[in-house]
Each structure stands twice: as C-alpha cells, then as structure tokens.
Write an enzyme that holds these catalytic residues in place. Structure first.
Site, PDB file in Angstrom:
ATOM      1  N   HIS A   1      74.747  49.958  42.617  1.00 15.59           N
ATOM      2  CA  HIS A   1      73.451  50.308  42.020  1.00 15.59           C
ATOM      3  C   HIS A   1      73.198  51.790  42.254  1.00 15.59           C
ATOM      4  CE1 HIS A   1      68.900  49.146  41.543  1.00 15.59           C
ATOM      5  NE2 HIS A   1      69.153  50.352  41.044  1.00 15.59           N
TER       6      HIS A   1
ATOM      7  N   HIS B   1      72.304  55.237  39.629  1.00 15.19           N
ATOM      8  CA  HIS B   1      72.123  55.820  38.293  1.00 15.19           C
ATOM      9  C   HIS B   1      72.759  57.202  38.345  1.00 15.19           C
ATOM     10  CE1 HIS B   1      68.973  52.803  37.223  1.00 15.19           C
ATOM     11  NE2 HIS B   1      68.871  52.778  38.543  1.00 15.19           N
TER      12      HIS B   1
ATOM     13  N   HIS C   1      67.501  45.382  36.259  1.00 14.80           N
ATOM     14  CA  HIS C   1      66.489  45.666  37.276  1.00 14.80           C
ATOM     15  C   HIS C   1      65.391  44.613  37.106  1.00 14.80           C
ATOM     16  CE1 HIS C   1      68.492  49.478  37.600  1.00 14.80           C
ATOM     17  NE2 HIS C   1      67.582  50.006  38.405  1.00 14.80           N
TER      18      HIS C   1
ATOM     19  N   GLU D   1      61.533  44.855  41.047  1.00 15.56           N
ATOM     20  CA  GLU D   1      61.333  46.147  41.733  1.00 15.56           C
ATOM     21  C   GLU D   1      59.828  46.381  41.809  1.00 15.56           C
ATOM     22  OE1 GLU D   1      62.772  49.670  39.663  1.00 15.56           O
ATOM     23  OE2 GLU D   1      62.806  50.859  41.512  1.00 15.56           O
TER      24      GLU D   1
ATOM     25  N   ASP E   1      70.660  54.027  44.457  1.00 18.11           N
ATOM     26  CA  ASP E   1      69.754  54.119  43.308  1.00 18.11           C
ATOM     27  C   ASP E   1      69.774  55.525  42.697  1.00 18.11           C
ATOM     28  OD1 ASP E   1      68.090  52.964  41.457  1.00 18.11           O
ATOM     29  OD2 ASP E   1      66.320  52.860  42.730  1.00 18.11           O
ATOM     30  N   ASP E   2      68.941  56.421  43.202  1.00 19.98           N
ATOM     31  CA  ASP E   2      68.862  57.792  42.674  1.00 19.98           C
ATOM     32  C   ASP E   2      68.902  58.752  43.854  1.00 19.98           C
ATOM     33  OD1 ASP E   2      68.114  57.215  39.708  1.00 19.98           O
ATOM     34  OD2 ASP E   2      66.748  55.966  40.882  1.00 19.98           O
TER      35      ASP E   2
HETATM   36  N1  ADE Z   1      66.039  54.512  36.383  1.00 16.76           N
HETATM   37  C1  ADE Z   1      66.505  55.277  37.371  1.00 16.76           C
HETATM   38  N2  ADE Z   1      66.129  54.787  38.564  1.00 16.76           N
HETATM   39  C2  ADE Z   1      65.412  53.669  38.316  1.00 16.76           C
HETATM   40  C3  ADE Z   1      64.780  52.709  39.126  1.00 16.76           C
HETATM   41  N3  ADE Z   1      64.774  52.787  40.452  1.00 16.76           N
HETATM   42  N4  ADE Z   1      64.134  51.695  38.525  1.00 16.76           N
HETATM   43  C4  ADE Z   1      64.114  51.596  37.204  1.00 16.76           C
HETATM   44  N5  ADE Z   1      64.707  52.467  36.393  1.00 16.76           N
HETATM   45  C5  ADE Z   1      65.364  53.496  36.935  1.00 16.76           C
HETATM   46 ZN    ZN Z   2      67.925  51.489  39.851  1.00 23.33          ZN
END
Ligand code: ADE
Ligand code: ZN
Length: 346
Positions: free
Chosen positions: A25, A27, A205, A208, A287-288
């Site tokens: 997971h 991006h 997703h 969340e 994630d990011d």
């Molecule tokens: N796009 C990038 N990061 C995300 C996240 N945590 N939740 C939903 N969409 C995303």
């Molecule tokens: Zn994500």
C-alpha cells in the site's frame, strides 16, 4: 526497544541484513519528496510559490484525508514527461530497497495525470521502465495497481480502464482511492466487474474515513481481495469475523492514520494490536511517505517504539506482507523462507 527493520539497523551476524518485507500500500505519487518536486518544477519550467523545500514542507499539516488530497493533487502538476515518472518511481524503489522491501505492489492515479493533459502512454512508459530497472538493479520485484479516483465518479473510472487496457500487461490490478465518504464502493460495481473479466486483481481503500458498510460493499459488490486501511472494520464484529475467517488482508498505514487523524491521534492508540489479537491478516505500509513522516521502515520503527512490538511480531508482519501479496505461490514461499532465514540468523 525491540528490533526493527530500520534501513540503518544492523543485525548480529551481518552488518547489512534487513528483514525482508513486501510493501502493498504505497501511492507512487505520494512518494514525491519536496526536493524532487522542486527539481522537476525547474526542469519543466513550472512556477511554484517557493522553491525552498522547507517552506513547501511546512504546508504538510493535515487534519483530514481531504486536507492532504488538496495538496497532493496540486503538487502532481510538476510531472510532465516519461523521465519524470521514471525518476519518481525509481526514487521510491531505491528507498524501499534500502528498507528491506523485496517486492512492492504500487498504486498510481492515472486520472490525475490525464486531468493534467499527460497522455496515459507517458505515465505507463515511465513507470514500467522504472519497475523493470528496479528488478535488474535493485533485485526488487514489483507491479502496478491502477487506482480509480472515486470522487471523479464511475463513468470516468470506466473510461480510464478502457484507456489503460492497451497497456494491460503493464499493470496487475485495480484499486479505488481518493475522497472516500460520499463515494461508496457500490458506485463502482461495473468497472470492477470489467476489470475482473480482464483478469485484473482487485483492491479498494475502505474504512479509512468511511464506516464498516464501505468495507462490506468493497467485499460483496467489488469482490476485492484486500482492503486498504480498513481500520473502521473493527467497529463491526461480524465484519471482523468475516475478515478473519477468509483471511482477507488489511493493508494498514500507521503514520498515515495519525497524520490524517483517521484511526488515532497518537501511534500508541493505534488499533494494530487489536487487529493482530483478532487474528486478522494485517500488513504495515507507508501510503504516502513523502507526506506522512516516513517509509515502511519508519512506520515499523515508530510502531515498535509506540506499541513495543516484539521481533516475533515484526516477523509475523513481514510474513503477512508476502502472504497478502499477489505474487505467485512459489515466490511467496521463497520470500517467506527469506524471512525465516533472517529470523534464524538474527
Ligand atoms: N490517495 C493517496 N493517498 C490516499 C489515501 N490515504 N486515501 C485515499 N486516497 C489516497
Ligand atoms: Zn492509500
């Protein structure tokens, strides 16, 4: 403090041994570090409000998913050429390899780039070349998962799938991301059915920010094989039982959850231990990472400190990551054996 897989951590018997892990997971657009953003902006003649990386980073204070997404999408305007997409993915894969990542299943958001007038072949060209080179140069295997932006709606998702199908061999699956609440999985039933008919793997997703009903819909209506995040599934004991009985993986992202306040405001309150106690197949991911304070090793280190995770729990999380991957069975066995070897030698 318990042992972690921090890239810098040395282990007995080997100065460089890292616990092998898969990242499921992440991006790729969320790995755009401010330094690379500035470099690409200069390269492409794009005007930024400032070229000072520290000042740009000061904006990274979030209080919800949307507050993050607004900045994340804005920053992606610097990506223009195949080289830009190559450099972005290569930077992530290089950093991930240094954290012990042996396999990565990487999300990308083509709709964002299409909205920025970038042809889809430019996106696929750059990312595919980077993944190929990472296999050769870093010994990291990887695959792309194309996410639909749920807030762009179902018709746009279907059009995006159609546009991507000429590149069918360049991605392994589809996912669903962006703003969650108000855009339930049920809207995307047709496009996920089409993706399934094309032999694509499916994730989404869910849970969340949205409630357990979003997780149920993702499972029942989209047929997803993993839930990304899924924290709010814990609110529904019947859903927990389903996830446990079917061993449907949850790809959990602790630093993201705290940064966006989607699970807890503090890592020590994160539900990871409840998930493990419930017998859920949980993995840890970033994630990011450019926005939330770190990569997969940083997430594991932070969770180890906050929850006092044991080496055995970290081994379980590493094994789970390969079990939950879309790798062929033989590769899962090979990577899981690498985790066992690491455990035996530490
Ligand atoms: N796009 C990038 N990061 C995300 C996240 N945590 N939740 C939903 N969409 C995303
Ligand atoms: Zn994500």
């Amino acid at each position: 403090m318990s042992q972690t897989i921090s890239a810098s951590a040395t282990q007995p018997g080997s100065a460089t041994a890292l616990r092998p892990i898969a990242e499921l997971h992440v991006h790729v657009e969320g790995t755009l570090e401010v330094e690379l953003m500035v470099k690409l902006a200069r390269r492409n003649g794009i005007v930024l409000p400032t070229y000072d990386a520290d000042v740009l980073r000061e904006k990274y204070k979030f209080d919800s998913l949307q507050s993050f997404l607004d900045i994340y999408y804005e920053n992606l305007a610097v990506l223009k050429t195949e080289d830009d997409f190559y450099d972005l993915a290569t930077a992530y894969l290089t950093r991930a390899a240094a954290a012990g990542v042996r396999h990565a299943e990487i999300f990308f958001d083509p709709q964002t780039h299409l909205l920025n007038d970038i042809p889809i072949e430019v996106v696929f060209g750059g990312f595919s070349a980077a993944l190929g080179d990472a296999r050769t140069n870093l010994d990291v295997s990887s695959g792309l998962i194309m996410c639909f932006l749920r807030d762009q709606g179902a018709d746009a998702a279907m059009q995006t799938l159609e546009q991507a199908l000429p590149f069918r061999d360049s991605f392994i699956g589809v996912g669903l991301d962006s703003a969650e609440v108000g855009f339930p999985p049920s809207l995307f039933t047709d496009v996920f059915a089409r993706a399934s008919a094309e032999g694509l793997r499916r994730v989404a997703h869910a849970g969340e920010e949205g409630g357990p009903d979003y997780v149920w819909e993702a499972l029942d209506l989209l047929g997803v094989e993993r839930i990304d995040h899924g924290n709010r599934a814990l609110e529904d004991p019947y859903l927990v039982a389903r996830l446990r009985d079917e061993q449907i993986p949850l790809t959990v992202c602790p630093l993201s959850n705290v940064a966006l306040r989607t699970a807890s405001s503090d890592l020590s309150q994160h539900p990871l231990l409840n998930m493990l106690d419930e017998g859920l197949l949980v993995t840890i991911n970033s994630d990011d990472p450019a926005y939330f304070g770190g990569y997969i090793d940083d997430n594991l280190t932070a969770m180890t400190e906050a929850l006092d995770l044991s080496p055995a729990q970290l081994d379980t999380l590493a094994e789970n990551s390969f079990t939950a991957s879309f790798l062929p069975e033989a590769d899962k066995i090979r990577y899981t054996a690498e985790v066992s070897k690491y455990r035996a030698e530490r």
